[in-house]
Design a protein around this motif. Structure first.
Motif, mmCIF file in Angstrom:
data_model
loop_
_atom_site.group_PDB
_atom_site.id
_atom_site.type_symbol
_atom_site.label_atom_id
_atom_site.label_comp_id
_atom_site.label_asym_id
_atom_site.label_seq_id
_atom_site.Cartn_x
_atom_site.Cartn_y
_atom_site.Cartn_z
ATOM 1 N N CYS A 238 24.819 64.681 34.738
ATOM 2 C CA CYS A 238 24.929 63.625 33.718
ATOM 3 C C CYS A 238 23.693 62.729 33.732
ATOM 4 C CB CYS A 238 26.178 62.779 33.977
ATOM 5 S SG CYS A 238 27.736 63.621 33.635
ATOM 6 N N LYS B 177 19.030 58.173 19.202
ATOM 7 C CA LYS B 177 20.262 58.751 18.661
ATOM 8 C C LYS B 177 21.488 57.898 19.003
ATOM 9 C CE LYS B 177 18.605 63.537 18.634
ATOM 10 N NZ LYS B 177 18.793 64.913 19.150
ATOM 11 N N ILE C 123 20.527 56.576 31.608
ATOM 12 C CA ILE C 123 20.004 55.879 30.425
ATOM 13 C C ILE C 123 18.965 54.838 30.837
ATOM 14 C CG2 ILE C 123 20.618 54.317 28.530
ATOM 15 C CD1 ILE C 123 23.324 55.776 28.386
ATOM 16 N N PHE D 220 17.756 62.566 27.224
ATOM 17 C CA PHE D 220 18.298 62.342 25.884
ATOM 18 C C PHE D 220 17.397 61.401 25.079
ATOM 19 C CE2 PHE D 220 21.420 60.715 22.795
ATOM 20 C CZ PHE D 220 22.041 61.897 22.415
ATOM 21 N N GLN D 221 17.356 61.606 23.764
ATOM 22 C CA GLN D 221 16.578 60.728 22.894
ATOM 23 C C GLN D 221 17.398 59.475 22.601
ATOM 24 O OE1 GLN D 221 14.980 62.730 19.471
ATOM 25 N NE2 GLN D 221 14.217 60.852 18.550
ATOM 26 N N ASN E 278 15.859 56.561 31.570
ATOM 27 C CA ASN E 278 15.236 56.904 30.288
ATOM 28 C C ASN E 278 14.402 55.739 29.764
ATOM 29 O OD1 ASN E 278 14.684 57.962 27.692
ATOM 30 N ND2 ASN E 278 16.647 59.012 27.655
ATOM 31 N N PHE F 147 20.851 64.653 32.086
ATOM 32 C CA PHE F 147 21.106 64.708 30.644
ATOM 33 C C PHE F 147 20.761 63.383 29.979
ATOM 34 C CE2 PHE F 147 24.093 63.646 27.209
ATOM 35 C CZ PHE F 147 23.760 64.620 26.280
ATOM 36 N N ALA F 148 21.180 62.268 30.604
ATOM 37 C CA ALA F 148 20.972 60.946 30.011
ATOM 38 C C ALA F 148 19.498 60.561 29.975
ATOM 39 C CB ALA F 148 21.772 59.898 30.777
#
Length: 389
Positions: free
Chosen positions: A62, A73, A371, A69-70, A374, A65-66
């Motif tokens: 997870c 979105k 996130i 991730f863009q 990110n 993935f986070a």
């Protein structure tokens, strides 16, 4: 692969390493805290160890993935609207179509792990509030008045659905996330003080009244009054609701400064109920001592402060609010857990981030931290681009 290499070039190890260390400590301590009772019951001593390892690896998935991730979105209005209806459906399903655990209907059995919608709601509310407050910042005063309080009403619906499970711990954490994010984006400090003083006064008065009057006797919510009685004077209800807190005191006392040694806890041997979940800090305190607990708390504090710092450095209001929300999420959850273990707060069933046994908490926290990673990567890449120019 090029995108992955580019992301790894700006990877924030100051955020990632403490996260991995906390997960590793959690795996070891979940095994230590659960294995003895499993052996007493004739089950495999590695049951919870293997499950926690699975949750950690799923959590890492997870996380990856986070951070890949863009983020743009997540600001899509359709995503926020669909997310709201998904959260409402999950919370209603948990309330009316699941079996109560410890008096609350807050878990949906997915076989691999039990999904706790209130946990997922924490991340959703962070994304919801970040988008809402960012959009309102760009509005004129007239537009803000026209939009009114409708968006906050949607957040209130989710909070009420969590409260009626009933999940006071989940409600408190979610409400605090909303409150802090609102305050961080220009909320009135006068209103904030009025809200805090008002709630504090109501809670203090309620505790005093409930000392002499128990309106929950004979109902399915009687356990809630038992938790309050245990918080006020655990030794007065030592044989019932006060047992868990008293044995937590014994665990902390036994541990002292250096602990009795990994695997040597006495309280995990049937005295402290479910020592691998809400009260795992008590077992860490007994086995690894105050020094072991301090290390765990410092690792979490480092992640929280690093997250706040990433938010402060960001030039994007949305990214800043995301970081503030995630940091608040981890801070309040950590404080609620440690406060309950020490008897400074009532027991609410809140786990310690990344360390306590559990799938929902691990996956949601890992997504949230991914996130933040990110945001950090985008921030670092932006700085390097400016330097190169």
């Amino acid at each position: 692969m090029k995108k992955l290499r580019n992301k790894l070039h700006y990877f924030d190890f100051y955020l990632f390493i403490p996260y991995v260390l906390l997960c590793a400590i959690g795996v070891v301590m979940v095994y230590s805290a659960s294995s003895i009772n499993l052996s007493y019951s004739g089950a495999a001593t590695s049951t919870y160890l293997l499950k926690q390892l699975l949750y950690v690896f799923l959590g890492l998935g997870c996380f990856v993935f986070a951070y890949m991730f863009q983020l743009s979105k997540l600001t899509n209005k359709v995503f926020i609207i669909i997310g709201f209806f998904v959260m409402v459906v999950l919370l209603l399903y948990a309330k009316f179509f699941t079996t109560a655990i410890n008096g609350a209907n807050g878990w949906i059995d997915l076989k691999i792990f039990s999904l706790q919608p209130a946990e997922l709601c924490k991340l959703y509310l962070i994304l919801f509030m970040a988008q809402l407050l960012t959009r309102r910042e760009k509005m004129s005063i007239a537009q803000r008045k026209q939009s009114g309080k409708k968006p906050y009403f949607l957040a209130a619906i989710l909070l009420i659905l969590i409260l009626i499970e009933p999940d006071l711990g989940g409600f408190s954490i979610n409400a605090t996330i909303v409150f802090v994010m609102w305050l961080a984006r220009g909320g009135s400090y006068k209103k904030a003080w009025a809200i805090m003083l008002g709630l504090g006064g109501v809670l203090a008065a309620g505790v005093q009244i409930l000392r002499f009057w128990n309106p929950l006797t004979g109902t399915k919510f009687a356990y809630m009054y038992g938790r309050l009685a245990a918080f006020y004077n655990p030794f007065h209800v030592a044989s019932t609701s006060g047992q868990q807190l008293i044995n937590s005191y014994y665990a902390i006392s036994n541990g002292g400064l250096f602990g009795v040694g990994l695997g040597n806890s006495v309280q995990k041997r049937g005295y402290l109920p479910e020592p691998y979940t809400d009260f795992i800090i008590g077992i860490i305190s007994e086995e690894l001592g105050a020094i072991g607990v301090t290390v765990v708390l410092l690792l979490l504090a480092w992640i929280v402060l690093r997250t706040y710092l990433i938010g402060i450095r960001s030039n994007s209001t949305y990214d800043t609010l995301i970081c503030y929300g995630v940091a608040t999420f981890m801070t309040v959850e950590g404080l609620f857990n440690v406060g309950a273990v020490n008897g400074l707060l009532p027991i609410t069933g809140v786990t310690f981030p990344f360390v306590s046994y559990g799938g929902s908490s691990m996956l949601v926290l890992s997504l949230a931290l991914g996130i933040v990673m990110n945001v950090s990567i985008n921030q670092r890449r932006g700085k390097m681009t400016q330097i190169e120019r």
